[in-house]
Scaffold this motif. Structure first.
Motif, PDB file in Angstrom:
ATOM      1  N   MET A 171     -14.931 -37.905  79.161  1.00  0.00           N
ATOM      2  CA  MET A 171     -14.562 -36.736  79.959  1.00  0.00           C
ATOM      3  C   MET A 171     -14.334 -37.191  81.404  1.00  0.00           C
ATOM      4  SD  MET A 171     -16.786 -33.302  80.863  1.00  0.00           S
ATOM      5  CE  MET A 171     -16.496 -32.477  79.339  1.00  0.00           C
ATOM      6  N   THR A 172     -13.265 -36.719  81.987  1.00  0.00           N
ATOM      7  CA  THR A 172     -12.959 -36.977  83.393  1.00  0.00           C
ATOM      8  C   THR A 172     -13.274 -35.721  84.207  1.00  0.00           C
ATOM      9  OG1 THR A 172     -10.701 -36.165  83.211  1.00  0.00           O
ATOM     10  CG2 THR A 172     -11.061 -38.522  82.723  1.00  0.00           C
ATOM     11  N   LEU A 192     -11.164 -34.046  85.951  1.00  0.00           N
ATOM     12  CA  LEU A 192     -10.080 -33.099  85.689  1.00  0.00           C
ATOM     13  C   LEU A 192     -10.288 -32.378  84.353  1.00  0.00           C
ATOM     14  CD1 LEU A 192      -7.459 -31.793  86.575  1.00  0.00           C
ATOM     15  CD2 LEU A 192      -6.223 -33.723  85.538  1.00  0.00           C
ATOM     16  N   SER A 193     -10.686 -33.094  83.319  1.00  0.00           N
ATOM     17  CA  SER A 193     -10.913 -32.424  82.032  1.00  0.00           C
ATOM     18  C   SER A 193     -12.132 -31.499  82.102  1.00  0.00           C
ATOM     19  CB  SER A 193     -11.047 -33.437  80.893  1.00  0.00           C
ATOM     20  OG  SER A 193     -12.154 -34.271  81.072  1.00  0.00           O
ATOM     21  N   MET A 194     -13.157 -31.892  82.862  1.00  0.00           N
ATOM     22  CA  MET A 194     -14.315 -31.005  83.046  1.00  0.00           C
ATOM     23  C   MET A 194     -13.883 -29.738  83.777  1.00  0.00           C
ATOM     24  SD  MET A 194     -18.013 -31.709  84.907  1.00  0.00           S
ATOM     25  CE  MET A 194     -17.335 -32.030  86.539  1.00  0.00           C
ATOM     26  N   TYR A 195     -13.057 -29.889  84.793  1.00  0.00           N
ATOM     27  CA  TYR A 195     -12.532 -28.766  85.576  1.00  0.00           C
ATOM     28  C   TYR A 195     -11.764 -27.800  84.672  1.00  0.00           C
ATOM     29  CZ  TYR A 195      -9.227 -26.638  88.972  1.00  0.00           C
ATOM     30  OH  TYR A 195      -8.443 -25.785  89.721  1.00  0.00           O
ATOM     31  N   LYS A 196     -10.889 -28.352  83.865  1.00  0.00           N
ATOM     32  CA  LYS A 196     -10.084 -27.518  82.967  1.00  0.00           C
ATOM     33  C   LYS A 196     -10.965 -26.831  81.920  1.00  0.00           C
ATOM     34  CE  LYS A 196      -5.761 -30.073  83.459  1.00  0.00           C
ATOM     35  NZ  LYS A 196      -4.808 -30.980  82.783  1.00  0.00           N
ATOM     36  N   SER A 197     -11.905 -27.546  81.393  1.00  0.00           N
ATOM     37  CA  SER A 197     -12.814 -26.977  80.395  1.00  0.00           C
ATOM     38  C   SER A 197     -13.668 -25.865  80.997  1.00  0.00           C
ATOM     39  CB  SER A 197     -13.703 -28.084  79.822  1.00  0.00           C
ATOM     40  OG  SER A 197     -14.579 -27.567  78.863  1.00  0.00           O
ATOM     41  N   THR A 222     -11.716 -22.657  81.463  1.00  0.00           N
ATOM     42  CA  THR A 222     -11.486 -21.969  80.188  1.00  0.00           C
ATOM     43  C   THR A 222     -12.743 -21.254  79.705  1.00  0.00           C
ATOM     44  OG1 THR A 222      -9.796 -23.575  79.563  1.00  0.00           O
ATOM     45  CG2 THR A 222     -10.802 -22.313  77.775  1.00  0.00           C
ATOM     46  N   SER A 244     -22.192 -32.036  80.396  1.00  0.00           N
ATOM     47  CA  SER A 244     -21.136 -32.831  81.034  1.00  0.00           C
ATOM     48  C   SER A 244     -21.723 -34.037  81.760  1.00  0.00           C
ATOM     49  CB  SER A 244     -20.344 -31.968  82.017  1.00  0.00           C
ATOM     50  OG  SER A 244     -19.678 -30.929  81.339  1.00  0.00           O
ATOM     51  N   GLY A 263     -20.566 -37.420  80.393  1.00  0.00           N
ATOM     52  CA  GLY A 263     -19.395 -37.744  81.194  1.00  0.00           C
ATOM     53  C   GLY A 263     -19.372 -39.161  81.718  1.00  0.00           C
TER      54      GLY A 263
END
Length: 125
Positions: free
Chosen positions: A1-2, A4-9, A12, A71, A75
């Motif tokens: 997990m990056t 950016l992917s944590m942010y997007k997740s 959501t 995370s 992460g």
């Protein structure tokens, strides 16, 4: 997990608090941009601090705290650094101790350890 992917997740999974964090982030930084995801989590901490002052619904944030615990544990180093520096270090700022206590009780131990390591104590404002 990056980051950016944590942010997007996060966006959501937690749309209601995300909207509030976006407003705060725009107030501080002028816009919401995924490239600034790291600093956005600091804006989220600001919103949660306000929520703690005006609410006593600590159970509403258990799943959010669990998101960060998971995370952090799963992460990459940049994710752990973001959670530590941008989110945890800014959490509980200017929240009266009687308001902090129930939220602190639901805060995951691994995140408590980050907070205490940085601040040298648990939150007592």
């Amino acid at each position: 997990m990056t980051v950016l992917s944590m942010y997007k997740s996060f966006r959501t999974q937690f749309p209601k608090i995300t909207k509030k964090a976006d407003v705060e982030h725009i107030r501080l930084w002028g816009e919401v941009n995924p490239e600034c995801a790291y600093s956005w989590f600091g804006s989220l901490a600001n919103v949660l601090n306000y929520e703690m002052v005006v609410s006593s619904a600590e159970n509403d944030y258990k799943s959010l705290f669990e998101f960060f615990r998971s995370s952090y544990l799963n992460g990459e180093s940049e994710v752990r650094d973001c959670i530590d520096v941008s989110f945890v270090e800014n959490l509980f700022f200017n929240v009266p101790v009687e308001k902090v206590a129930p939220f602190w009780d639901t805060f995951p131990d691994v995140l408590k350890q980050l907070y205490v390591r940085f601040h040298g104590r648990k939150p007592t404002y």
